[in-house]
Design an enzyme around this catalytic site. Sequence first.
Site, PDB file in Angstrom:
ATOM      1  N   ALA A   1     -46.290 -36.005  18.696  1.00 40.50           N
ATOM      2  CA  ALA A   1     -46.151 -37.508  19.447  1.00 40.50           C
ATOM      3  C   ALA A   1     -46.826 -38.493  18.316  1.00 40.50           C
ATOM      4  O   ALA A   1     -46.271 -39.635  18.121  1.00 40.50           O
ATOM      5  CB  ALA A   1     -47.108 -37.325  20.354  1.00 40.50           C
TER       6      ALA A   1
ATOM      7  N   LYS B   1     -49.410 -33.546  18.022  1.00 36.18           N
ATOM      8  CA  LYS B   1     -48.936 -33.654  16.556  1.00 36.18           C
ATOM      9  C   LYS B   1     -47.492 -34.216  16.331  1.00 36.18           C
ATOM     10  O   LYS B   1     -47.174 -35.276  15.743  1.00 36.18           O
ATOM     11  CB  LYS B   1     -48.923 -32.190  15.929  1.00 36.18           C
ATOM     12  CG  LYS B   1     -48.374 -32.067  14.436  1.00 36.18           C
ATOM     13  CD  LYS B   1     -49.305 -32.857  13.748  1.00 36.18           C
ATOM     14  CE  LYS B   1     -48.230 -32.828  12.196  1.00 36.18           C
ATOM     15  NZ  LYS B   1     -49.048 -33.526  11.164  1.00 36.18           N
TER      16      LYS B   1
ATOM     17  N   ALA C   1     -41.946 -52.862   5.881  1.00 39.36           N
ATOM     18  CA  ALA C   1     -40.493 -52.549   5.866  1.00 39.36           C
ATOM     19  C   ALA C   1     -40.176 -51.681   4.760  1.00 39.36           C
ATOM     20  O   ALA C   1     -41.035 -51.883   3.568  1.00 39.36           O
ATOM     21  CB  ALA C   1     -39.912 -53.777   6.178  1.00 39.36           C
TER      22      ALA C   1
ATOM     23  N   GLY D   1     -49.039 -19.039   3.599  1.00 38.25           N
ATOM     24  CA  GLY D   1     -48.221 -20.218   3.064  1.00 38.25           C
ATOM     25  C   GLY D   1     -48.934 -21.151   2.055  1.00 38.25           C
ATOM     26  O   GLY D   1     -49.903 -21.892   2.571  1.00 38.25           O
TER      27      GLY D   1
ATOM     28  N   GLU E   1     -52.383 -30.106  11.243  1.00 36.23           N
ATOM     29  CA  GLU E   1     -52.890 -30.825  10.128  1.00 36.23           C
ATOM     30  C   GLU E   1     -52.184 -32.259  10.205  1.00 36.23           C
ATOM     31  O   GLU E   1     -50.657 -32.450  10.140  1.00 36.23           O
ATOM     32  CB  GLU E   1     -52.256 -30.181   8.990  1.00 36.23           C
ATOM     33  CG  GLU E   1     -52.897 -30.783   7.571  1.00 36.23           C
ATOM     34  CD  GLU E   1     -54.103 -31.214   7.792  1.00 36.23           C
ATOM     35  OE1 GLU E   1     -55.019 -30.085   7.997  1.00 36.23           O
ATOM     36  OE2 GLU E   1     -54.643 -32.365   7.767  1.00 36.23           O
ATOM     37  N   PHE E   2     -53.131 -33.466   9.973  1.00 35.11           N
ATOM     38  CA  PHE E   2     -52.426 -34.610   9.949  1.00 35.11           C
ATOM     39  C   PHE E   2     -52.495 -35.274   8.431  1.00 35.11           C
ATOM     40  O   PHE E   2     -52.157 -36.684   8.335  1.00 35.11           O
ATOM     41  CB  PHE E   2     -53.270 -35.608  10.943  1.00 35.11           C
ATOM     42  CG  PHE E   2     -53.416 -35.210  12.349  1.00 35.11           C
ATOM     43  CD1 PHE E   2     -52.186 -35.772  13.124  1.00 35.11           C
ATOM     44  CD2 PHE E   2     -54.176 -34.289  12.987  1.00 35.11           C
ATOM     45  CE1 PHE E   2     -52.035 -35.355  14.509  1.00 35.11           C
ATOM     46  CE2 PHE E   2     -53.853 -34.073  14.083  1.00 35.11           C
ATOM     47  CZ  PHE E   2     -52.745 -34.533  15.094  1.00 35.11           C
TER      48      PHE E   2
ATOM     49  N   CYS F   1     -41.730 -34.382   7.458  1.00 36.16           N
ATOM     50  CA  CYS F   1     -42.165 -34.413   8.760  1.00 36.16           C
ATOM     51  C   CYS F   1     -41.390 -35.353   9.777  1.00 36.16           C
ATOM     52  O   CYS F   1     -41.180 -34.977  10.766  1.00 36.16           O
ATOM     53  CB  CYS F   1     -43.513 -34.824   8.900  1.00 36.16           C
ATOM     54  SG  CYS F   1     -44.570 -33.375   8.041  1.00 36.16           S
TER      55      CYS F   1
HETATM   56  C1  UDX Z   1     -46.675 -37.894   7.753  1.00 35.33           C
HETATM   57  C2  UDX Z   1     -48.085 -38.433   8.615  1.00 35.33           C
HETATM   58  O1  UDX Z   1     -48.516 -39.901   7.994  1.00 35.33           O
HETATM   59  C3  UDX Z   1     -49.081 -37.281   8.584  1.00 35.33           C
HETATM   60  O2  UDX Z   1     -50.167 -37.613   9.450  1.00 35.33           O
HETATM   61  C4  UDX Z   1     -48.564 -36.090   9.125  1.00 35.33           C
HETATM   62  O3  UDX Z   1     -49.452 -35.083   8.894  1.00 35.33           O
HETATM   63  C5  UDX Z   1     -47.223 -35.645   8.168  1.00 35.33           C
HETATM   64  O4  UDX Z   1     -46.096 -36.545   8.244  1.00 35.33           O
HETATM   65  P1  UDX Z   1     -46.174 -37.872   5.060  1.00 35.33           P
HETATM   66  O5  UDX Z   1     -44.713 -37.938   5.486  1.00 35.33           O
HETATM   67  O6  UDX Z   1     -46.710 -37.273   3.986  1.00 35.33           O
HETATM   68  O7  UDX Z   1     -47.175 -37.883   6.466  1.00 35.33           O
HETATM   69  O8  UDX Z   1     -46.334 -39.496   4.660  1.00 35.33           O
HETATM   70  P2  UDX Z   1     -46.246 -41.184   5.370  1.00 35.33           P
HETATM   71  O9  UDX Z   1     -47.342 -41.867   4.643  1.00 35.33           O
HETATM   72  O10 UDX Z   1     -46.544 -40.992   6.784  1.00 35.33           O
HETATM   73  O11 UDX Z   1     -45.100 -41.898   5.142  1.00 35.33           O
HETATM   74  C6  UDX Z   1     -43.839 -41.281   5.560  1.00 35.33           C
HETATM   75  C7  UDX Z   1     -42.689 -42.014   5.229  1.00 35.33           C
HETATM   76  O12 UDX Z   1     -42.628 -43.374   5.734  1.00 35.33           O
HETATM   77  C8  UDX Z   1     -42.508 -42.488   3.703  1.00 35.33           C
HETATM   78  O13 UDX Z   1     -41.200 -42.217   3.232  1.00 35.33           O
HETATM   79  C9  UDX Z   1     -43.068 -43.835   3.279  1.00 35.33           C
HETATM   80  O14 UDX Z   1     -42.776 -44.521   2.503  1.00 35.33           O
HETATM   81  C10 UDX Z   1     -42.660 -44.514   4.929  1.00 35.33           C
HETATM   82  N1  UDX Z   1     -43.392 -45.522   5.237  1.00 35.33           N
HETATM   83  C11 UDX Z   1     -44.731 -45.227   5.508  1.00 35.33           C
HETATM   84  C12 UDX Z   1     -42.674 -47.005   5.302  1.00 35.33           C
HETATM   85  O15 UDX Z   1     -41.404 -46.885   5.181  1.00 35.33           O
HETATM   86  N2  UDX Z   1     -43.557 -47.709   5.944  1.00 35.33           N
HETATM   87  C13 UDX Z   1     -44.695 -47.944   6.016  1.00 35.33           C
HETATM   88  O16 UDX Z   1     -45.356 -48.854   6.748  1.00 35.33           O
HETATM   89  C14 UDX Z   1     -45.423 -46.469   6.066  1.00 35.33           C
HETATM   90  P1  ADP Z   2     -45.259 -27.303   4.219  1.00 38.99           P
HETATM   91  O1  ADP Z   2     -44.914 -28.822   3.653  1.00 38.99           O
HETATM   92  O2  ADP Z   2     -45.414 -27.012   5.693  1.00 38.99           O
HETATM   93  O3  ADP Z   2     -46.490 -26.782   3.563  1.00 38.99           O
HETATM   94  P2  ADP Z   2     -43.880 -25.692   2.397  1.00 38.99           P
HETATM   95  O4  ADP Z   2     -42.457 -25.359   2.076  1.00 38.99           O
HETATM   96  O5  ADP Z   2     -44.423 -26.458   1.202  1.00 38.99           O
HETATM   97  O6  ADP Z   2     -44.193 -26.231   3.731  1.00 38.99           O
HETATM   98  O7  ADP Z   2     -44.700 -24.510   2.300  1.00 38.99           O
HETATM   99  C1  ADP Z   2     -44.589 -23.194   3.177  1.00 38.99           C
HETATM  100  C2  ADP Z   2     -44.717 -21.873   2.289  1.00 38.99           C
HETATM  101  O8  ADP Z   2     -44.692 -20.766   2.866  1.00 38.99           O
HETATM  102  C3  ADP Z   2     -43.739 -21.667   1.083  1.00 38.99           C
HETATM  103  O9  ADP Z   2     -44.207 -21.509  -0.246  1.00 38.99           O
HETATM  104  C4  ADP Z   2     -43.057 -20.383   1.631  1.00 38.99           C
HETATM  105  O10 ADP Z   2     -42.944 -19.415   0.424  1.00 38.99           O
HETATM  106  C5  ADP Z   2     -44.287 -19.649   2.278  1.00 38.99           C
HETATM  107  N1  ADP Z   2     -43.929 -18.892   3.421  1.00 38.99           N
HETATM  108  C6  ADP Z   2     -43.000 -18.757   4.360  1.00 38.99           C
HETATM  109  N2  ADP Z   2     -42.799 -17.364   5.039  1.00 38.99           N
HETATM  110  C7  ADP Z   2     -43.802 -16.769   4.552  1.00 38.99           C
HETATM  111  C8  ADP Z   2     -44.323 -15.455   5.042  1.00 38.99           C
HETATM  112  N3  ADP Z   2     -43.892 -14.827   5.948  1.00 38.99           N
HETATM  113  N4  ADP Z   2     -45.484 -14.987   4.360  1.00 38.99           N
HETATM  114  C9  ADP Z   2     -45.881 -15.689   3.344  1.00 38.99           C
HETATM  115  N5  ADP Z   2     -45.534 -16.900   3.155  1.00 38.99           N
HETATM  116  C10 ADP Z   2     -44.404 -17.482   3.588  1.00 38.99           C
END
Ligand code: UDX
Ligand code: ADP
Length: 469
Positions: free
Chosen positions: A219, A217, A265, A8, A158-159, A273
């Site tokens: 949570a 994760k 806000a 992936g 992954e965070f 996610c």
């Molecule tokens: C999130 C988690 O932060 C990360 O740890 C996890 O691995 C994946 O999900 P991400 O979705 O990439 O990461 O971005 P994040 O910075 O968390 O923002 C998520 C959304 O909340 C965005 O739309 C952002 O604009 C919004 N946000 C964030 C707010 O509206 N207010 C804030 O104070 C913080």
């Molecule tokens: P994430 O945000 O979780 O990384 P993405 O959609 O960006 O998700 O990436 C997931 C990737 O996994 C895609 O590029 C997709 O083509 C790939 N993928 C899905 N299923 C398989 C599989 N069975 N073998 C190899 N790659 C895969």
Amino acid sequence: MVKICCIGAGYVGGPTCAVIALKCPHIPVTIVDLNQDRIDAWNSDTLPIFEPGLQEVVTQCRGRNLFFSTAIDDAIRAADIIFVSVNTPTKKNGLGAGFAADLAYVEAATRRIAAVAQSSKIVVEKSTVPCRTAESMRRILEANSRDAIRFEILSNPEFLAEGTAIADLMQPDRILIGSLPTPEGRKAQHVLADVYAEWVPRPQIITMNLWSSELSKLAANALLAQRISSINALSAICEATGADVDEVAYACGLDSRIGPKFLKASVGFGGSCFQKDILNLVYLSESLHLPEVAQYWKQVVDLNEYQKRRFAQSVVSRLFNTITNKRLAVFGFAFKKNTGDTRESAAIAVIASFLNERAHVHIHDPEVSAAQIELELVQPGVCTQAVYDAQVHRFADPYEAAKDADAIVICTEWEQFAQLDYQRLYDSMHKPAFVFDGRLILDAPKLRQIGFQVEVIGKPAAPKPGFNA
Ligand code: UDX
Ligand code: ADP
Ligand code: UDX
């Protein structure tokens, strides 16, 4: 020496394994994907995802100990550690539709590993998955394993957040490694911990049981999203009472038990996610016959939907209750700044309601292409191709987007939006000219001086004398 394969090459697998390759020059890392175009992009100068600092990391390692390929079986056979980083979208049909994660991709990748492996492997669940997915993976691997080949399953969520992925990966708050409580499980945990220990201090590498790691994760994301829905709920109270949500967030954040982060806000959270993980948690709670718990978490998503709706409705009502045939310049389509990712972006819901009111929407985002915007908007529940063709336009230049518009609507917190020449924008717009700041990034008093009517989420509409605007 261990060899790593990552299945992936997306937002998670790509940056994560690129940083592992950077920090562990002695470990060969191969990232594989079914999608040839994506792999070609990873092997080119235009990477498939925009992430500050990523290009530099990839350029440094690619061809040295970092490889991108579609030869999935070869990479599986060669590896000792296999990260599974495939997509896990919310199910669209069938049991749990709209809530449960679609594990078809995880299952397919797991079956592939079982089918082609010729030696023992450590299989690492990296994608965010519902609790107990590792158990399903383990059963598939065990049912398909042959003599002398063992599979150990680890959960290593992954965070990283998008836009700051490289910094998050280089200096993570913590690394979680969950395993089964068996001697083999613990041994596998140590093998993976040694990889991270190349750059992460040992006390930050936490080992625990598999289910705790998987649930942690979900949570963590649920708690983060809940903070945003909490501050957004307060923003509605602020608007109705004349309090200022930034002041309230600042005052609350000074309490060391609350802390200042993640209290901004906004028009609503987006991204691949938060919503997905909470809906997973809701589904899990319901399957465990815990309806009160399910309802509690569901409310975080409901409030987010309400916030997007509330913002769009305030635009319509301030524009004299009709936006039919009016031009609205929407600044920002990505779900947050410093990314080109549009998954679940609040802009989509906001624009959908503008289109429903038959407005013309002029979109400007520094990182999102017209093709990507079309892909998100031409969907059931958003708009038809005919509506898109007639009412949506994408502009590379923000000044062009705002020309003859009635309003500028800020949906993403890109810093460059605060640096624009608002006098110039104002001069080219219909009057009265409105600005709706869904991200609290603009200098409202200054815009009002220019002549704009300004509405900011969580702030009083017209500041009264004696109040700080
Ligand atoms: C999130 C988690 O932060 C990360 O740890 C996890 O691995 C994946 O999900 P991400 O979705 O990439 O990461 O971005 P994040 O910075 O968390 O923002 C998520 C959304 O909340 C965005 O739309 C952002 O604009 C919004 N946000 C964030 C707010 O509206 N207010 C804030 O104070 C913080
Ligand atoms: P994430 O945000 O979780 O990384 P993405 O959609 O960006 O998700 O990436 C997931 C990737 O996994 C895609 O590029 C997709 O083509 C790939 N993928 C899905 N299923 C398989 C599989 N069975 N073998 C190899 N790659 C895969
Ligand atoms: C609270 C606020 O903390 C304080 O700032 C405000 O001025 C008054 O209200 P108090 O009610 O005295 O203070 O105690 P607090 O320590 O906040 O605990 C409140 C309740 O929450 C207690 O029943 C406590 O046992 C419980 N609690 C607290 C938990 O169950 N878990 C926790 O993690 C913290």
